[in-house]
Design an enzyme around this catalytic site. Sequence first.
Site, mmCIF file in Angstrom:
data_model
loop_
_atom_site.group_PDB
_atom_site.id
_atom_site.type_symbol
_atom_site.label_atom_id
_atom_site.label_comp_id
_atom_site.label_asym_id
_atom_site.label_seq_id
_atom_site.Cartn_x
_atom_site.Cartn_y
_atom_site.Cartn_z
ATOM 1 N N HIS A 35 0.814 -1.224 0.000
ATOM 2 C CA HIS A 35 0.000 0.000 0.000
ATOM 3 C C HIS A 35 0.849 1.276 0.000
ATOM 4 C CE1 HIS A 35 -3.701 1.983 -0.035
ATOM 5 N NE2 HIS A 35 -4.199 1.691 1.143
ATOM 6 N N ASP A 66 -2.432 2.053 -4.640
ATOM 7 C CA ASP A 66 -3.638 2.511 -3.948
ATOM 8 C C ASP A 66 -4.737 1.454 -4.045
ATOM 9 O OD1 ASP A 66 -2.502 4.895 -3.213
ATOM 10 O OD2 ASP A 66 -3.168 5.947 -5.027
#
Length: 380
Positions: free
Chosen positions: A351, A355
């Site tokens: 992450h 996204d």
Amino acid sequence: MSFWLSLCFSRSFITQAIINLMLCLFIVYFMCVYFVHVTDVRLRQPVSFHTRYFQTSANHRDELLTVKTPAFAESVTEGDVRWEKAVGDTVAEDEVVCEIETDKTSVPVPSPAAGVLEELLVEDGGRVEGGMALFKIRKGAGPSSVFICPQVKMNRMRLRIAQRLKEAQNTCAMLTTFNEVDMSNITEMRAFHKDAFLKKHNIKLGFMSAFVKASAYALADQPSVNAVIDEATKEIVYRDYVDISVAVSTPKGLVVPVIRNVETMNFADIEKTINALGEKARSNQLAVEDMDGGTFTISNGGVFGSMFGTPIINPPQSAILGMHGIFQRPVAINGKVEIRPMMYVALTYDHRLVDGREAVTFLRKIKAVVEDPRVVLLDM
Ligand SMILES: *[C@@H]1O[C@H](CO)[C@@H](O)[C@H](O)[C@H]1NC(C)=O
């Protein structure tokens, strides 16, 4: 006055008093004896209850035996103990636990039963006489209840795997997104073409090629999933090629050989490459170069029957696709319940770089391509 005195000291009065006193003493004595007996019984009761409790709740084979010093020959009264075993040792029935050295000879003391030595009641070299308690053995607690756990050294490969997986956890901000794939079309396509495919290419047509091709397609669509963070320069490195590591399990552990330039390959090329790499892996002939430089990984837990799971990133990559087993499940199609061959898929991603929107879109692309491979042909 003289009357009372004469009465008191009359012979019959004294005799009567002695008899009364003796009666009283007898009564007191019997009361005492009775009281002591009752108290004793009361005190003993819990003890005997406990004994019974242990014998029935524990395996009744696990009985504690106290072994005594055997009687010696006539002219010998004592000897010194030499222990052959220690507390915790497992002994077989008739196995010698200690020797008692007397003036004349050495007397071996065998165990009356198989079990584990619980307590030695005499120190090594201690003096004993015939009949003295020697040791306690827990009967039945033999080798069957003593497990020796096998211990093996971690081989280099296992160590490396452990190090890399921990590195992934320590470095990445990993999380996983899920979807499900209706395998009806691809199953049908495979059933229809598998014989012709085998005839032409001399290998079996599997489901892997569809997922590898779908991944290449989705990676081109979502370049951050195919990118990597350069820790040294703090730059994001985007790749204009797709090299997919495919997890293959071998007797020594998991290996991840790489299929290079998947973006240029068709299903047949992919199947052939996977086959060749799998063959190499199983015969232990994979070179370091075969496993270097993948940009994305696919792990297929389906081969072991997995329904659902979260794969872990293969560093220094940024994402991994987890395939799972294909199971018949009821699904809603146009408002009706139908039974379809379904597969859950998972994408674990870093992450820091990828996204949620990109990860979810990526997985939906995989779903679209596998459910209808014509999507790739038409570049949609
Ligand atoms: C299977 O392919 C057909 C076209 O042949 C398509 O209409 C259908 O949506 C596909 N099935 C699934 C589950 O996507």
